[in-house]
Structures are given as structure tokens and as C-alpha cells.
Design a protein around this motif. Structure first.
Motif, PDB file in Angstrom:
ATOM      1  N   LEU A  13     -15.190 -14.782  17.295  1.00  0.00           N
ATOM      2  CA  LEU A  13     -14.363 -13.753  16.661  1.00  0.00           C
ATOM      3  C   LEU A  13     -15.288 -12.719  16.036  1.00  0.00           C
ATOM      4  CD1 LEU A  13     -11.516 -12.823  15.863  1.00  0.00           C
ATOM      5  CD2 LEU A  13     -11.677 -14.295  13.833  1.00  0.00           C
ATOM      6  N   GLU A  14     -15.450 -11.599  16.724  1.00  0.00           N
ATOM      7  CA  GLU A  14     -16.438 -10.591  16.324  1.00  0.00           C
ATOM      8  C   GLU A  14     -16.039  -9.234  16.916  1.00  0.00           C
ATOM      9  OE1 GLU A  14     -18.866  -8.431  14.859  1.00  0.00           O
ATOM     10  OE2 GLU A  14     -19.587 -10.479  14.422  1.00  0.00           O
ATOM     11  N   LEU A  36     -19.230 -18.132  26.626  1.00  0.00           N
ATOM     12  CA  LEU A  36     -18.887 -17.396  25.406  1.00  0.00           C
ATOM     13  C   LEU A  36     -17.800 -16.374  25.692  1.00  0.00           C
ATOM     14  CD1 LEU A  36     -19.550 -16.730  22.412  1.00  0.00           C
ATOM     15  CD2 LEU A  36     -21.209 -15.058  23.281  1.00  0.00           C
ATOM     16  N   ARG A  37     -16.756 -16.403  24.880  1.00  0.00           N
ATOM     17  CA  ARG A  37     -15.685 -15.416  24.972  1.00  0.00           C
ATOM     18  C   ARG A  37     -15.521 -14.772  23.598  1.00  0.00           C
ATOM     19  NH1 ARG A  37     -12.757 -15.921  29.620  1.00  0.00           N
ATOM     20  NH2 ARG A  37     -11.070 -14.660  28.756  1.00  0.00           N
ATOM     21  N   ARG A  38     -15.677 -13.438  23.570  1.00  0.00           N
ATOM     22  CA  ARG A  38     -15.554 -12.703  22.306  1.00  0.00           C
ATOM     23  C   ARG A  38     -14.194 -12.032  22.230  1.00  0.00           C
ATOM     24  NH1 ARG A  38     -16.119  -7.515  20.441  1.00  0.00           N
ATOM     25  NH2 ARG A  38     -16.672  -6.786  22.537  1.00  0.00           N
ATOM     26  N   VAL A  39     -13.548 -12.138  21.062  1.00  0.00           N
ATOM     27  CA  VAL A  39     -12.280 -11.456  20.799  1.00  0.00           C
ATOM     28  C   VAL A  39     -12.400 -10.776  19.447  1.00  0.00           C
ATOM     29  CG1 VAL A  39     -10.892 -13.067  22.186  1.00  0.00           C
ATOM     30  CG2 VAL A  39     -11.249 -13.520  19.757  1.00  0.00           C
ATOM     31  N   ASP A  40     -11.606  -9.717  19.263  1.00  0.00           N
ATOM     32  CA  ASP A  40     -11.645  -9.033  17.962  1.00  0.00           C
ATOM     33  C   ASP A  40     -10.261  -8.731  17.414  1.00  0.00           C
ATOM     34  OD1 ASP A  40     -10.804  -7.060  19.656  1.00  0.00           O
ATOM     35  OD2 ASP A  40     -12.550  -5.757  19.369  1.00  0.00           O
ATOM     36  N   ARG A  41      -9.246  -9.285  18.066  1.00  0.00           N
ATOM     37  CA  ARG A  41      -7.868  -9.088  17.576  1.00  0.00           C
ATOM     38  C   ARG A  41      -7.191 -10.439  17.428  1.00  0.00           C
ATOM     39  NH1 ARG A  41      -7.564  -5.275  21.755  1.00  0.00           N
ATOM     40  NH2 ARG A  41      -5.893  -6.496  22.720  1.00  0.00           N
ATOM     41  N   VAL A  57     -15.710 -22.631  17.448  1.00  0.00           N
ATOM     42  CA  VAL A  57     -15.332 -21.278  17.044  1.00  0.00           C
ATOM     43  C   VAL A  57     -16.411 -20.734  16.123  1.00  0.00           C
ATOM     44  CG1 VAL A  57     -13.678 -19.850  15.780  1.00  0.00           C
ATOM     45  CG2 VAL A  57     -12.853 -21.670  17.281  1.00  0.00           C
ATOM     46  N   LEU A  58     -16.918 -19.534  16.462  1.00  0.00           N
ATOM     47  CA  LEU A  58     -17.803 -18.774  15.579  1.00  0.00           C
ATOM     48  C   LEU A  58     -17.033 -17.540  15.136  1.00  0.00           C
ATOM     49  CD1 LEU A  58     -21.134 -18.910  17.638  1.00  0.00           C
ATOM     50  CD2 LEU A  58     -20.491 -20.356  15.699  1.00  0.00           C
ATOM     51  N   ALA A  59     -17.186 -17.151  13.887  1.00  0.00           N
ATOM     52  CA  ALA A  59     -16.402 -16.017  13.397  1.00  0.00           C
ATOM     53  C   ALA A  59     -17.168 -15.210  12.368  1.00  0.00           C
ATOM     54  CB  ALA A  59     -15.079 -16.507  12.795  1.00  0.00           C
ATOM     55  N   ASP A  60     -17.068 -13.886  12.516  1.00  0.00           N
ATOM     56  CA  ASP A  60     -17.543 -12.995  11.455  1.00  0.00           C
ATOM     57  C   ASP A  60     -16.535 -13.080  10.305  1.00  0.00           C
ATOM     58  OD1 ASP A  60     -18.868 -11.148  10.002  1.00  0.00           O
ATOM     59  OD2 ASP A  60     -18.548  -9.465  11.372  1.00  0.00           O
ATOM     60  N   TYR A  61     -16.990 -12.752   9.103  1.00  0.00           N
ATOM     61  CA  TYR A  61     -16.076 -12.853   7.967  1.00  0.00           C
ATOM     62  C   TYR A  61     -15.154 -11.644   7.868  1.00  0.00           C
ATOM     63  CZ  TYR A  61     -14.355 -14.099   3.350  1.00  0.00           C
ATOM     64  OH  TYR A  61     -13.548 -14.443   2.305  1.00  0.00           O
ATOM     65  N   HIS A  62     -15.699 -10.445   8.031  1.00  0.00           N
ATOM     66  CA  HIS A  62     -14.906  -9.229   7.906  1.00  0.00           C
ATOM     67  C   HIS A  62     -14.744  -8.572   9.274  1.00  0.00           C
ATOM     68  CE1 HIS A  62     -14.902  -9.299   3.539  1.00  0.00           C
ATOM     69  NE2 HIS A  62     -16.206  -9.523   3.554  1.00  0.00           N
ATOM     70  N   LEU A  63     -13.487  -8.371   9.674  1.00  0.00           N
ATOM     71  CA  LEU A  63     -13.170  -7.637  10.888  1.00  0.00           C
ATOM     72  C   LEU A  63     -12.158  -6.553  10.534  1.00  0.00           C
ATOM     73  CD1 LEU A  63     -13.248 -10.978  11.717  1.00  0.00           C
ATOM     74  CD2 LEU A  63     -13.371  -9.893  13.959  1.00  0.00           C
ATOM     75  N   ARG A  64     -11.904  -5.676  11.475  1.00  0.00           N
ATOM     76  CA  ARG A  64     -10.927  -4.601  11.211  1.00  0.00           C
ATOM     77  C   ARG A  64      -9.521  -5.202  11.120  1.00  0.00           C
ATOM     78  NH1 ARG A  64     -14.329  -2.215  15.073  1.00  0.00           N
ATOM     79  NH2 ARG A  64     -12.897  -2.854  16.730  1.00  0.00           N
ATOM     80  N   ILE A  85     -17.605 -22.325  12.576  1.00  0.00           N
ATOM     81  CA  ILE A  85     -18.791 -21.878  11.839  1.00  0.00           C
ATOM     82  C   ILE A  85     -18.668 -20.394  11.527  1.00  0.00           C
ATOM     83  CG2 ILE A  85     -21.293 -21.549  11.936  1.00  0.00           C
ATOM     84  CD1 ILE A  85     -21.482 -24.000  13.701  1.00  0.00           C
ATOM     85  N   LEU A  86     -18.847 -20.083  10.283  1.00  0.00           N
ATOM     86  CA  LEU A  86     -18.829 -18.684   9.848  1.00  0.00           C
ATOM     87  C   LEU A  86     -20.200 -18.069  10.126  1.00  0.00           C
ATOM     88  CD1 LEU A  86     -17.205 -16.470   8.366  1.00  0.00           C
ATOM     89  CD2 LEU A  86     -18.224 -17.321   6.238  1.00  0.00           C
ATOM     90  N   LEU A  87     -20.211 -16.991  10.899  1.00  0.00           N
ATOM     91  CA  LEU A  87     -21.445 -16.285  11.246  1.00  0.00           C
ATOM     92  C   LEU A  87     -21.289 -14.849  10.774  1.00  0.00           C
ATOM     93  CD1 LEU A  87     -24.192 -16.459  12.702  1.00  0.00           C
ATOM     94  CD2 LEU A  87     -23.011 -15.879  14.832  1.00  0.00           C
TER      95      LEU A  87
END
Length: 301
Positions: A13-14, A36-41, A57-64, A85-87
């Protein structure tokens, strides 16, 4: 890599493609086989969870318009054991601690990727171990539930943890009325019967077998006999954490033994009566011979 599937399916999630490329570089440099599959919504994230469940699951903390907190909640609803894991680039210590408290496996700062492989290894292995433990518990639960003998499990304070259906059928009370209760609070007669003392001995490490015990089913008063034995319940380290009891309903055996005893007694009485009758008959015959005036002759062909 121990504890990691052959090809790790990662949902990332990035919203920055550059971070995806950096992640691919870091994982590939260490020889990891991954998809690896990246999603942002959020809609894409939900769809991936449902249609192509990942291993990690890897995820950025702040997304739009979206943060990792609701993402973690969605993951836990979909699969409580899925590693998350929070990345993230910037995250405060309080936010990180709160995130771990909510169920995240770990958190890694993007400018310190050296710990990422170790975090993935640990998170995936922990998830594999938890799933194995959960499956083992489920198997044990099914065995306990389907067992034809009564099974009771007690904690360190000898409060009921398990009261299986065979115990319900044998003794009467339902599991919901027993679990969490102390034996002497619900079945005080156990003390006078000597069974509670056996539980205490089992808690000290002994394996103890009781003599056959008579009982009356709660509610119906139906009488029966049981053969209980108790032993210590140990954890993976061998420490005693409670007691396990196996209670066999031996009512049919006791009834059969009682019936056999009655038959033997009846047979003994009949033999004694028959023997006494024969002796009496022999005595009368002997008296007849001794007192007869005429000669008695027995002729045989």
C-alpha cells in the motif's frame, strides 16, 4: 529463507512508484523470490485482499485520503494472522507503538531498509507458527468435542477451562455453566468423594486414578458410575499450567458386574439348596435301610 514461502506474495500500500522500485531493489538484492503488487486506493486494497490474498502486507503510513490504520483494520478482519508491516518515511514513536498495539507485526523506516528482510522473516514465520498453533488447537478442540469419554481441563487455580459434550451427557451441566467456575462451587460433593484432592495432587505433578465413583446426574438424578483419572497439564516448556481429567462412564460395566454377582449368588443359593435336598434324601434312604425288617435286594439287569 526460513519461515517464508517459496515465492512471497506481497501487497504494498504505497502511492509513490519510486518507493515501489526501491523496495523491489532491496528485496531482489537479497535474493528473495516475491510477487509484488502495489495499490494506492482503498478500493484496490480491498479487492486485492479478497481476490488475491497476499502472504504479507507492507504499507506506508500516510497516503492521499487514506492511512495505514484503516488498512490494518481491514487486514485483521480479512485474516487475523496475516503479517502487516508498516514501511513509512516519517512516523513518531507514539504512533508506531499505537500501531503495534493495534496488531501490526512490525514497523520499518524507509531510510533504514537494512532491517526489512529481518522484519519480513520474523513476521511471516510468526504468522506460520500462529496458523499452525491455531490449526492444532482446532484439531484438539474437535477431538475433545467428539470424544466418547468425559474430558475436563482446569487452569492453575483449578477452574474449568474445558467441559466437553460427553461430560454434559454424563453429569448434566452444560459447558457454559461450568467453564470459568471452580469445581467446589458447582459440584461441592467432589470434595467428599475425594476427587478434589486428586485434582490437587495432579496439579503437583502426579498422575492419579480414582476408584469407581457413583454419581447422580444433575437435574435428572439418574444414577451412574464413573472412573476418573487426573494428570498435570503442561505447556510447551514442560511447566505445569493446570490439570486434565479423563472421566469414563463405567455404568454399564458396573451394572453387568452387579448382575453377574446376583446371578452367582442365586446360583450358589440354588446349589446349596440342591445339595441340602440331596443330603436329606440320602439320610432318609439310609434310615430306611437301617430300620427295614425285611431284606431288600437290588437287582440290576
Amino acid at each position: 529463507m526460513a519461515g517464508v514461502p517459496g515465492s512471497l506474495k506481497i501487497l504494498y500500500l504505497e502511492d509513490d512508484p519510486r518507493d515501489e522500485e526501491l523496495l523491489r531493489h532491496v528485496l531482489g538484492r537479497h535474493g528473495m523470490s516475491f510477487e509484488l503488487r502495489r495499490v494506492d486506493r482503498v478500493e484496490e486494497f480491498d479487492r486485492e485482499l479478497q481476490e488475491r490474498p497476499p502472504d504479507l502486507v507492507l504499507a506506508d503510513y500516510h497516503l492521499r485520503g487514506f492511512t495505514a490504520v484503516p488498512a490494518l483494520e481491514r487486514v485483521r478482519l480479512a485474516d487475523p494472522e496475516l503479517p502487516f508491516i508498516l514501511l513509512s518515511g516519517v512516523i513518531g514513536e507514539e504512533e508506531a507503538v499505537d500501531f503495534l498495539r493495534r496488531g501490526a507485526s512490525d514497523y520499518i523506516l524507509k531510510d533504514r531498509p537494512s532491517r526489512l528482510l529481518e522484519a519480513i522473516r520474523g513476521a511471516v514465520k510468526a504468522a506460520v507458527d500462529r496458523r499452525a498453533a491455531r490449526e492444532a488447537l482446532e484439531l484438539n478442540r474437535q477431538i475433545v468435542q467428539s470424544a466418547r469419554v468425559g474430558i475436563t481441563v482446569y487452569d492453575r487455580n483449578l477452574r474449568y477451562l474445558v467441559w466437553n459434550p460427553a461430560m454434559e451427557q454424563m453429569v448434566g451441566p452444560k459447558s457454559a455453566d461450568m467453564v470459568g467456575k471452580h469445581p467446589l462451587d458447582v459440584l461441592p460433593a467432589l470434595k467428599d468423594m475425594g476427587l478434589y484432592a486428586l485434582m490437587e495432587r495432579a496439579l503437583r505433578g502426579e498422575l492419579v486414578q480414582a476408584d469407581d465413583v457413583p454419581f447422580a446426574a444433575v437435574g435428572t438424578g439418574k444414577p451412574g458410575w464413573s472412573s476418573p483419572r487426573f494428570g498435570p497439564l503442561r505447556d510447551a516448556r514442560g511447566d505445569i499450567v493446570g490439570v486434565i481429567g479423563i472421566v469414563k462412564d463405567v455404568t454399564e460395566r458396573r451394572l453387568a458386574e452387579e448382575e453377574l454377582r446376583r446371578l452367582n449368588e442365586s446360583l450358589e443359593i440354588r446349589v446349596e439348596e440342591r445339595t441340602a435336598a440331596l443330603r436329606e434324601s440320602e439320610g432318609r434312604f439310609r434310615d430306611f435301610l437301617e430300620n427295614a425288617n425285611d431284606m431288600v435286594v437290588f437287582l440290576t439287569p
